[in-house]
Design a protein around this motif. Structure first.
Motif, PDB file in Angstrom:
ATOM      1  N   UNK A  47      53.041  26.501   9.127  1.00  0.00           N
ATOM      2  CA  UNK A  47      54.614  25.918   9.008  1.00  0.00           C
ATOM      3  C   UNK A  47      54.974  24.826   8.019  1.00  0.00           C
ATOM      4  N   UNK A  48      54.051  23.661   8.943  1.00  0.00           N
ATOM      5  CA  UNK A  48      54.247  22.381   8.132  1.00  0.00           C
ATOM      6  C   UNK A  48      53.311  21.844   7.831  1.00  0.00           C
ATOM      7  N   UNK A  49      51.972  22.685   7.423  1.00  0.00           N
ATOM      8  CA  UNK A  49      51.087  21.998   6.227  1.00  0.00           C
ATOM      9  C   UNK A  49      50.612  22.923   5.392  1.00  0.00           C
ATOM     10  N   UNK A  50      51.392  23.272   4.169  1.00  0.00           N
ATOM     11  CA  UNK A  50      50.902  24.048   3.367  1.00  0.00           C
ATOM     12  C   UNK A  50      49.027  23.621   2.702  1.00  0.00           C
ATOM     13  N   UNK A  51      48.730  24.626   1.809  1.00  0.00           N
ATOM     14  CA  UNK A  51      47.741  24.541   1.461  1.00  0.00           C
ATOM     15  C   UNK A  51      47.824  23.653   0.137  1.00  0.00           C
ATOM     16  N   UNK A  52      46.924  23.037  -0.343  1.00  0.00           N
ATOM     17  CA  UNK A  52      46.839  21.993  -1.483  1.00  0.00           C
ATOM     18  C   UNK A  52      45.844  22.657  -2.356  1.00  0.00           C
ATOM     19  N   UNK A  58      45.498  22.480   5.603  1.00  0.00           N
ATOM     20  CA  UNK A  58      46.197  22.499   7.676  1.00  0.00           C
ATOM     21  C   UNK A  58      45.498  23.113   8.520  1.00  0.00           C
ATOM     22  N   UNK A  59      43.978  24.174   8.173  1.00  0.00           N
ATOM     23  CA  UNK A  59      42.763  24.785   9.129  1.00  0.00           C
ATOM     24  C   UNK A  59      42.461  23.161   9.451  1.00  0.00           C
ATOM     25  N   UNK A  60      42.046  22.533   8.705  1.00  0.00           N
ATOM     26  CA  UNK A  60      41.288  21.925   9.076  1.00  0.00           C
ATOM     27  C   UNK A  60      41.903  20.042   9.714  1.00  0.00           C
ATOM     28  N   UNK A  61      43.063  20.551   9.600  1.00  0.00           N
ATOM     29  CA  UNK A  61      43.466  19.019  10.471  1.00  0.00           C
ATOM     30  C   UNK A  61      43.283  19.598  12.058  1.00  0.00           C
ATOM     31  N   UNK A  62      43.845  20.760  11.951  1.00  0.00           N
ATOM     32  CA  UNK A  62      44.009  21.371  13.669  1.00  0.00           C
ATOM     33  C   UNK A  62      42.743  21.693  13.818  1.00  0.00           C
ATOM     34  N   UNK A  63      41.753  21.615  12.999  1.00  0.00           N
ATOM     35  CA  UNK A  63      40.166  21.802  13.614  1.00  0.00           C
ATOM     36  C   UNK A  63      39.810  20.101  14.057  1.00  0.00           C
ATOM     37  N   UNK A  64      40.257  19.243  13.602  1.00  0.00           N
ATOM     38  CA  UNK A  64      40.501  17.695  13.445  1.00  0.00           C
ATOM     39  C   UNK A  64      40.351  17.492  14.814  1.00  0.00           C
ATOM     40  N   UNK A  65      42.072  17.058  14.511  1.00  0.00           N
ATOM     41  CA  UNK A  65      42.413  16.499  16.006  1.00  0.00           C
ATOM     42  C   UNK A  65      42.645  17.848  17.267  1.00  0.00           C
ATOM     43  N   UNK A  66      42.204  18.800  16.842  1.00  0.00           N
ATOM     44  CA  UNK A  66      41.476  19.887  18.409  1.00  0.00           C
ATOM     45  C   UNK A  66      40.191  19.435  19.010  1.00  0.00           C
ATOM     46  N   UNK A  67      39.666  19.175  18.156  1.00  0.00           N
ATOM     47  CA  UNK A  67      38.593  18.444  18.140  1.00  0.00           C
ATOM     48  C   UNK A  67      38.524  16.502  19.229  1.00  0.00           C
ATOM     49  N   UNK A  68      38.997  16.021  18.505  1.00  0.00           N
ATOM     50  CA  UNK A  68      39.355  14.821  18.685  1.00  0.00           C
ATOM     51  C   UNK A  68      40.420  15.229  20.420  1.00  0.00           C
ATOM     52  N   UNK A  69      41.156  15.846  19.801  1.00  0.00           N
ATOM     53  CA  UNK A  69      42.446  15.964  22.149  1.00  0.00           C
ATOM     54  C   UNK A  69      41.112  16.899  22.842  1.00  0.00           C
ATOM     55  N   UNK A 105      37.876  28.812  14.726  1.00  0.00           N
ATOM     56  CA  UNK A 105      36.772  29.383  14.328  1.00  0.00           C
ATOM     57  C   UNK A 105      36.900  29.535  12.729  1.00  0.00           C
ATOM     58  N   UNK A 106      36.851  30.861  13.174  1.00  0.00           N
ATOM     59  CA  UNK A 106      37.620  32.520  11.761  1.00  0.00           C
ATOM     60  C   UNK A 106      38.422  31.685  11.146  1.00  0.00           C
ATOM     61  N   UNK A 107      39.190  30.969  11.228  1.00  0.00           N
ATOM     62  CA  UNK A 107      39.746  30.473  10.475  1.00  0.00           C
ATOM     63  C   UNK A 107      39.293  29.724   9.624  1.00  0.00           C
ATOM     64  N   UNK A 108      38.728  29.146   9.784  1.00  0.00           N
ATOM     65  CA  UNK A 108      37.898  27.934   9.333  1.00  0.00           C
ATOM     66  C   UNK A 108      36.508  28.813   8.346  1.00  0.00           C
ATOM     67  N   UNK A 109      36.188  29.871   9.168  1.00  0.00           N
ATOM     68  CA  UNK A 109      34.763  30.413   8.656  1.00  0.00           C
ATOM     69  C   UNK A 109      35.655  31.713   7.166  1.00  0.00           C
ATOM     70  N   UNK A 110      37.069  32.005   7.956  1.00  0.00           N
ATOM     71  CA  UNK A 110      37.556  32.781   6.396  1.00  0.00           C
ATOM     72  C   UNK A 110      37.603  31.822   5.336  1.00  0.00           C
ATOM     73  N   UNK A 111      37.894  30.692   5.879  1.00  0.00           N
ATOM     74  CA  UNK A 111      38.599  29.542   4.205  1.00  0.00           C
ATOM     75  C   UNK A 111      37.764  29.256   3.274  1.00  0.00           C
TER      76      UNK A 111
END
Length: 154
Positions: A47-52, A58-69, A105-111
């Motif tokens: 809801x906070x980060x729409x497509x650009x 947003x999917x990239x951000x969540x996967x990168x942040x998640x990998x860091x955490x 990962x599934x959203x990354x693949x679909x995106x």
């Protein structure tokens, strides 16, 4: 009635202790609870980060942040001692559950595949590869943060 009770035997504490982790209710509930929180955080991020320009940043951000955490959590817990007790529960709740529910990962693949059609094959490939490469770097940075965190508290 349990299977052992129907066969005329009872489950002892030793039998319960020998049960694999994936069959222990407390561990299952920890992963479930963490997954619920992580999936909720993913929804909030959506809801906070729409497509650009049609690119799902947003999917990239969540996967990168998640990998860091995840790198930070796992390295910190590993350096803190054996995978038992509170450390094991924290790993299951925050690492497997919460970060597993948050990253996708599934959203990354679909995106990536959708970008093949809406933009170009190159944009889709760049998006997929960039997410993986930046995510790996974020994971290494998280591991470094885990090392620093444990050193600071030791």
């Amino acid at each position: 009635m349990t299977e052992s009770e129907t066969q005329g035997t009872t489950t002892t504490a030793a039998d319960a202790a020998a049960r694999p982790d994936y069959r222990r209710w407390v561990y299952i509930l920890l992963v479930f609870a963490g997954g619920c929180v992580g999936a909720t955080l993913r929804y909030v991020r959506e809801q906070a980060i729409p497509e650009w320009n049609g690119i799902p940043i947003g999917t990239m951000v969540e996967n990168v942040v998640g990998a860091f955490i995840l790198g930070w959590i796992i390295e910190g817990l590993t350096r803190g001692g054996p995978d038992a007790g509170g450390r094991k529960k924290a790993r299951l709740l925050f690492g497997i559950g919460m970060m597993g529910g948050f990253t996708t990962y599934s959203a990354l693949a679909v995106d990536s595949v959708q970008l093949f059609g809406t933009h170009s094959v190159w944009v889709g490939m760049l998006y997929g590869f960039a997410t993986v490469i930046v995510g790996a770097g974020a994971s290494f940075a998280g591991i470094g943060m885990g090392i620093l965190t444990v050193r600071k508290h030791s």
